[in-house]
Design an enzyme around this catalytic site. Sequence first.
Site, PDB file in Angstrom:
ATOM      1  N   CYS A  61      40.004  50.500  42.025  1.00  0.00           N
ATOM      2  CA  CYS A  61      40.319  51.364  43.170  1.00  0.00           C
ATOM      3  C   CYS A  61      41.404  52.394  42.856  1.00  0.00           C
ATOM      4  O   CYS A  61      41.654  53.292  43.665  1.00  0.00           O
ATOM      5  CB  CYS A  61      40.742  50.501  44.354  1.00  0.00           C
ATOM      6  SG  CYS A  61      42.060  49.371  43.955  1.00  0.00           S
TER       7      CYS A  61
HETATM    8  C1  LIG Z   1      39.234  45.782  42.420  1.00  0.00           C
HETATM    9  S1  LIG Z   1      39.094  44.688  41.099  1.00  0.00           S
HETATM   10  C2  LIG Z   1      37.746  43.676  41.666  1.00  0.00           C
HETATM   11  C3  LIG Z   1      38.162  42.418  42.353  1.00  0.00           C
HETATM   12  C4  LIG Z   1      37.032  41.486  42.703  1.00  0.00           C
HETATM   13  N1  LIG Z   1      35.977  42.157  43.419  1.00  0.00           N
HETATM   14  C5  LIG Z   1      37.535  40.321  43.548  1.00  0.00           C
HETATM   15  O1  LIG Z   1      37.147  40.219  44.708  1.00  0.00           O
HETATM   16  O2  LIG Z   1      38.319  39.510  43.047  1.00  0.00           O
HETATM   17  C6  LIG Z   1      38.327  45.653  39.846  1.00  0.00           C
HETATM   18  C7  LIG Z   1      38.109  44.923  38.554  1.00  0.00           C
HETATM   19  O3  LIG Z   1      37.334  45.732  37.674  1.00  0.00           O
HETATM   20  C8  LIG Z   1      37.701  45.380  36.354  1.00  0.00           C
HETATM   21  N2  LIG Z   1      37.212  46.408  35.436  1.00  0.00           N
HETATM   22  C9  LIG Z   1      37.748  47.644  35.194  1.00  0.00           C
HETATM   23  N3  LIG Z   1      37.001  48.294  34.281  1.00  0.00           N
HETATM   24  C10 LIG Z   1      35.973  47.481  33.944  1.00  0.00           C
HETATM   25  C11 LIG Z   1      34.883  47.594  33.049  1.00  0.00           C
HETATM   26  N4  LIG Z   1      34.692  48.697  32.296  1.00  0.00           N
HETATM   27  N5  LIG Z   1      34.015  46.567  32.952  1.00  0.00           N
HETATM   28  C12 LIG Z   1      34.196  45.437  33.690  1.00  0.00           C
HETATM   29  N6  LIG Z   1      35.237  45.263  34.547  1.00  0.00           N
HETATM   30  C13 LIG Z   1      36.106  46.276  34.675  1.00  0.00           C
HETATM   31  C14 LIG Z   1      39.210  45.277  36.448  1.00  0.00           C
HETATM   32  O4  LIG Z   1      39.734  44.542  35.363  1.00  0.00           O
HETATM   33  C15 LIG Z   1      39.386  44.586  37.809  1.00  0.00           C
HETATM   34  O5  LIG Z   1      39.489  43.199  37.671  1.00  0.00           O
END
Ligand SMILES: C[S@@+](CC[C@H](N)C(=O)[O-])C[C@H]1O[C@@H](n2cnc3c(N)ncnc32)[C@H](O)[C@@H]1O
Length: 329
Positions: free
Chosen positions: A84
């Site tokens: 985000c």
């Molecule tokens: C807003 S958090 C999501 C939280 C999750 N929906 C929850 O309810 O716990 C976004 C996540 O995306 C991951 N992320 C960022 N870039 C990514 C990528 N290229 N591939 C996979 N995950 C990624 C981050 O590490 C982070 O944990």
Amino acid sequence: MPAISSTGLRSLSLFSGGGGLDLGFERAGFDHVASYEIMEDAAATIVKARPDWQVFGGEDGDVRNVDWKKWRRKVDVLHGGPPCQPFSHAGRQRGALDPRDMWPQFVRATLEIMPAAFVGENVSALADSKFSEYVTANILAPLSERYTIAPVTVLHAGDFGVPQVRRRVFFVGFRSKVTARRYRSPEPTHCRPNSPSGDGRRRGLGVRAALGLPDIGFDDLSPTIRSTLNGPRNTTSILNSVSAKKKFEQLAIWPNGVAMTREMAHRFVAQNGHFRLSVPDVALIQGFPDGWPFVGATYMMLGQIGNAVPPPLGYQVARAVAAALAKAA
Ligand SMILES: C[S@@+](CC[C@H](N)C(=O)[O-])C[C@H]1O[C@@H](n2cnc3c(N)ncnc32)[C@H](O)[C@@H]1O
């Protein structure tokens, strides 16, 4: 979040973090197919919580590297909350110009897998008019070629029994137009602690009551907790804003220097005598069940918590999606 027995619907999770949305879907009766998460510690949390789940973490969990076609016909609902930071009020709000913008990857995964439904989630700032062009061009337009998308909805976790001010925007789409017409965004299950009328709903707890703290004549929802992964390096403060600071003061809760355990928090009393939070307390404020086994240093655990969709909110969205899909079956 009473656990619903299996609906037979299969869910795949992207950007799974420490598993907030995954847990909501599981409790709503979805069979977990796989989680993809780039942060090793966050992926390890999910593995520890659910050793029998298929979890791709680190490089293997990087959604940019995945050919999603292998999941075709194996997934009913794809869900995920791309990072985000490109949209958050706390950041520079550079949207598509921010290299952390992963919405194009969410769209690619959806169009390659073609599940019956998708659920995308983000900070409510993404629903601001500032991003309406971004949302139309990068989310709604490409997905609406193959999906009927329900009206975009901002939901407040405090309306679902979570003791925190937390708004999230949800994008929900269905391949079948009939199913999309049947979908109803979840209605509040609770009224907020200090709201005048309950309309027959259960009254949600204020954060002091939720934490089991003594009555001081005042209670309310906790301010929005910040992910410690977005703030100064390795911070253990969950403070989001000046207004949040004032609210925590009224609540006699100390939001800085969050301790790893309740015992450690009790040992190091805050200078002003206010209640020092611990990781399990912050997890509770985010709606996680006691004992969800976050992995990593304190800031890393708090980061996973602060990034999460409160599981009770994810649960209600998952139930609403399952209800629409069940009627279509
Ligand atoms: C807003 S958090 C999501 C939280 C999750 N929906 C929850 O309810 O716990 C976004 C996540 O995306 C991951 N992320 C960022 N870039 C990514 C990528 N290229 N591939 C996979 N995950 C990624 C981050 O590490 C982070 O944990």
